[in-house]
Write a protein that holds these residues in place. Structure first.
Motif, PDB file in Angstrom:
ATOM      1  N   VAL A  97       0.860  -1.190   0.000  1.00  0.00           N
ATOM      2  CA  VAL A  97       0.000   0.000   0.000  1.00  0.00           C
ATOM      3  C   VAL A  97       0.894   1.238   0.000  1.00  0.00           C
ATOM      4  O   VAL A  97       1.894   1.284   0.730  1.00  0.00           O
ATOM      5  N   SER A  98       0.566   2.209  -0.837  1.00  0.00           N
ATOM      6  CA  SER A  98       1.345   3.441  -0.897  1.00  0.00           C
ATOM      7  C   SER A  98       0.586   4.553  -0.172  1.00  0.00           C
ATOM      8  O   SER A  98      -0.515   4.908  -0.574  1.00  0.00           O
ATOM      9  N   PRO A  99       1.147   5.089   0.932  1.00  0.00           N
ATOM     10  CA  PRO A  99       0.432   6.126   1.700  1.00  0.00           C
ATOM     11  C   PRO A  99       0.755   7.526   1.203  1.00  0.00           C
ATOM     12  O   PRO A  99       1.725   7.728   0.458  1.00  0.00           O
ATOM     13  N   HIS A 100      -0.053   8.458   1.644  1.00  0.00           N
ATOM     14  CA  HIS A 100       0.127   9.861   1.276  1.00  0.00           C
ATOM     15  C   HIS A 100       0.101  10.685   2.563  1.00  0.00           C
ATOM     16  O   HIS A 100      -0.844  10.584   3.343  1.00  0.00           O
ATOM     17  N   PHE A 101       1.137  11.443   2.806  1.00  0.00           N
ATOM     18  CA  PHE A 101       1.194  12.239   4.041  1.00  0.00           C
ATOM     19  C   PHE A 101       1.037  13.721   3.739  1.00  0.00           C
ATOM     20  O   PHE A 101       1.580  14.167   2.729  1.00  0.00           O
ATOM     21  N   PRO A 102       0.275  14.429   4.524  1.00  0.00           N
ATOM     22  CA  PRO A 102      -0.295  14.063   5.828  1.00  0.00           C
ATOM     23  C   PRO A 102      -1.675  13.390   5.800  1.00  0.00           C
ATOM     24  O   PRO A 102      -2.217  13.097   6.868  1.00  0.00           O
ATOM     25  N   TRP A 103      -2.251  13.071   4.623  1.00  0.00           N
ATOM     26  CA  TRP A 103      -3.583  12.446   4.624  1.00  0.00           C
ATOM     27  C   TRP A 103      -3.607  11.211   5.523  1.00  0.00           C
ATOM     28  O   TRP A 103      -4.599  10.958   6.202  1.00  0.00           O
ATOM     29  N   ASP A 104      -2.509  10.408   5.527  1.00  0.00           N
ATOM     30  CA  ASP A 104      -2.485   9.155   6.303  1.00  0.00           C
ATOM     31  C   ASP A 104      -1.639   9.274   7.560  1.00  0.00           C
ATOM     32  O   ASP A 104      -1.276   8.259   8.170  1.00  0.00           O
ATOM     33  N   LYS A 105      -1.326  10.495   7.963  1.00  0.00           N
ATOM     34  CA  LYS A 105      -0.433  10.679   9.126  1.00  0.00           C
ATOM     35  C   LYS A 105      -1.081  10.131  10.406  1.00  0.00           C
ATOM     36  O   LYS A 105      -2.285  10.268  10.605  1.00  0.00           O
ATOM     37  N   VAL A 106      -0.301   9.439  11.259  1.00  0.00           N
ATOM     38  CA  VAL A 106      -0.771   8.941  12.554  1.00  0.00           C
ATOM     39  C   VAL A 106       0.240   9.372  13.612  1.00  0.00           C
ATOM     40  O   VAL A 106       1.370   9.748  13.288  1.00  0.00           O
ATOM     41  N   ASP A 107      -0.144   9.284  14.887  1.00  0.00           N
ATOM     42  CA  ASP A 107       0.799   9.627  15.956  1.00  0.00           C
ATOM     43  C   ASP A 107       1.756   8.472  16.221  1.00  0.00           C
ATOM     44  O   ASP A 107       2.927   8.666  16.541  1.00  0.00           O
ATOM     45  N   ASP A 108       1.258   7.239  16.060  1.00  0.00           N
ATOM     46  CA  ASP A 108       2.063   6.072  16.412  1.00  0.00           C
ATOM     47  C   ASP A 108       2.316   5.175  15.204  1.00  0.00           C
ATOM     48  O   ASP A 108       1.497   4.314  14.860  1.00  0.00           O
ATOM     49  N   PHE A 109       3.475   5.358  14.549  1.00  0.00           N
ATOM     50  CA  PHE A 109       3.778   4.580  13.341  1.00  0.00           C
ATOM     51  C   PHE A 109       4.101   3.126  13.663  1.00  0.00           C
ATOM     52  O   PHE A 109       3.902   2.231  12.843  1.00  0.00           O
ATOM     53  N   THR A 110       4.564   2.863  14.878  1.00  0.00           N
ATOM     54  CA  THR A 110       4.825   1.464  15.260  1.00  0.00           C
ATOM     55  C   THR A 110       3.502   0.709  15.327  1.00  0.00           C
ATOM     56  O   THR A 110       3.382  -0.418  14.833  1.00  0.00           O
ATOM     57  N   GLU A 111       2.489   1.375  15.897  1.00  0.00           N
ATOM     58  CA  GLU A 111       1.157   0.743  15.954  1.00  0.00           C
ATOM     59  C   GLU A 111       0.647   0.494  14.537  1.00  0.00           C
ATOM     60  O   GLU A 111       0.166  -0.602  14.208  1.00  0.00           O
ATOM     61  N   LEU A 112       0.807   1.500  13.651  1.00  0.00           N
ATOM     62  CA  LEU A 112       0.331   1.360  12.267  1.00  0.00           C
ATOM     63  C   LEU A 112       1.048   0.197  11.581  1.00  0.00           C
ATOM     64  O   LEU A 112       0.434  -0.626  10.898  1.00  0.00           O
TER      65      LEU A 112
END
Ligand code: LRH
Ligand code: MN
Length: 430
Positions: A97-112
């Motif tokens: 999957v190719s993400p787009h930032f900040p549209w897909d920005k999260v606080d916890d990338f380890t969780e993601l």
């Protein structure tokens, strides 16, 4: 609890189609054997094929006039991953999957990363975004980002791209894709060389932060949002920038970013020859950057692009390792169905191109036998490889008929119950 399609339902649906598939597969096997082609080798290639899905393509797209959200729209990257897992469960060729930032920005990338691992999904190229102003942004991108006359705006855009690299590292990605809308709407508004020099200076600062095993993919586009000039307007400006930046910088070809009738397959050949082909955003278009489903209008052009790619593979072209990705906007179809259809369409172009008899083609080319050379390509294109694509999906645990199985699973209605509608029909592509 994530929404997935039950494996038993996929098996049940396949049972219905299995006999017909085996008959068609055996018939194609005989047809290909007459041309000394071993169908099993081709099917194995089909099973290896992967194309990434754009996170932003899992939601309903729109235009500047309006966007008409569908049922059960994914509201965040977690729900976009759920839908991407369904696409891969049925298609078995879209594990990235190719993400787009900040549209897909999260606080916890380890969780993601934990969630994507649990869905057997990987992360493809990271797309930065300096073509929109964010809520609390200090410097506007109204007059551009990496080429803006304001040093502060350029530095802000550079910082964002460097952040994207960090977030990508946390997800295990290896590529940063940089598309900017920078350009002008009026003759005289911009000094072309100075603007390009500012852009290159900014990109050099981003390039310097690239991990050694990463690539930077530069995406050219003829127009929109700028309507007179665009900083990276065509493959010429693109390859010049990639050569200026260094070995890790390559050019990305978004099919919809060219004027109608441009010979895109020849652009691909040039980028391959100079080891600057980074990858693709596959889609189709009739007029502008329409972002329509891949192969829905120009399947032969898509085949001809793969004819160049398979030729490079066949010649073991040094430095040849392009990335495949879809980049589409689904305004009137269920995005999951369009993405499955489009992934299969691009896979079909690849498999058809594998059927081209390259020795024979080269002979006709050297003897200027134009008609037979053209027919050698057409024969491959006109061979219906559907049984190979379906058998590859079946052997990897996917669906013989992804659309029918998806509809049988009634997935869209079930997620619509747990995803309140996002309402409103604002405008814009997402
Ligand atoms: C620009 C583009 C680019 C993405 C955007 C969503 O038109 O193709 O690749 O950033 O669409
Ligand atoms: Mn694109």
């Amino acid at each position: 609890m994530t929404n997935r399609i039950d494996k038993h339902l996929i098996d049940q649906a396949n049972t219905k189609d299995m006999t017909a598939l085996q008959e068609d597969y055996d018939a194609l096997a005989n047809q290909l054997a007459r041309k000394d082609i071993d169908i099993e080798q081709i099917t194995a290639k089909a099973q290896e094929f992967q194309i990434a899905v754009p996170s932003w393509g899992t939601g309903t797209g729109g235009t500047r006039f309006a966007r008409f959200p569908g049922e059960g729209e994914p509201r965040n990257i977690y729900e976009k991953l759920e839908d991407s897992a369904v696409i891969n469960d049925l298609s078995q060729c879209t594990e990235r999957v190719s993400p787009h930032f900040p549209w897909d920005k999260v606080d916890d990338f380890t969780e993601l990363k934990g969630v994507s691992d649990s869905l057997n999904l990987k992360w493809d190229s990271i797309n930065s975004n300096t073509f929109q102003d964010q809520q609390d942004q200090t410097h506007s991108y109204k007059y551009g980002s990496l080429s803006n006359t304001s040093e502060a705006a350029r530095e802000q855009a550079i910082e964002h791209n460097i952040d994207c690299i960090k977030w990508g590292q946390a997800l295990g990605s290896k590529t940063l894709t940089v598309w900017v809308g920078d350009g002008s709407n009026h003759p005289g508004q911009q000094h072309f060389q100075s603007a390009f020099e500012r852009y290159l200076a900014s990109m050099k600062k981003i390039y310097a932060e690239l991990p050694a095993d990463w690539e930077m993919h530069i995406e050219h586009k003829m127009f929109e949002p700028a309507f007179y000039s665009t900083i990276i307007q065509d493959w010429g400006s693109n390859i010049l920038a990639a050569m200026e930046l260094g070995e890790q910088a390559k050019s990305l070809v978004d099919l919809g970013h060219h004027a109608p009738n441009v010979n895109i397959e020849m652009i691909v050949s040039r980028l391959i020859q100079f080891k600057k082909l980074g990858g693709f955003h596959f889609n189709d278009s009739k007029y502008g950057d329409d972002d329509l489903d891949s192969g829905s209008l120009h399947p032969y052009q898509q085949f001809l692009i793969f004819n160049e790619l398979v030729d490079a593979q066949y010649r073991q072209q040094p430095g040849f390792n392009p990335n495949y990705m879809l980049d589409q906007s689904h305004n009137v179809t269920d995005p999951i169905e369009s993405l499955m259809n489009s992934a299969a369409s691009v896979q079909r172009s690849y498999i058809s191109a594998l059927l081209v008899n390259r020795e024979q083609l080269s002979e006709y080319q050297l003897n200027n036998d134009a008609l037979m050379a053209s027919n050698t390509l057409k024969n491959a294109f006109n061979t219906d490889v559907s049984p190979i694509l379906a058998m590859a999906r079946l052997r990897k645990g996917g669906a013989i008929d992804p659309i029918a199985t998806y509809r049988l699973a009634n997935y869209r209605n079930s997620v619509a119950k747990v995803r309140p509608s996002t309402g409103g029909n604002g405008s814009g592509i997402v």
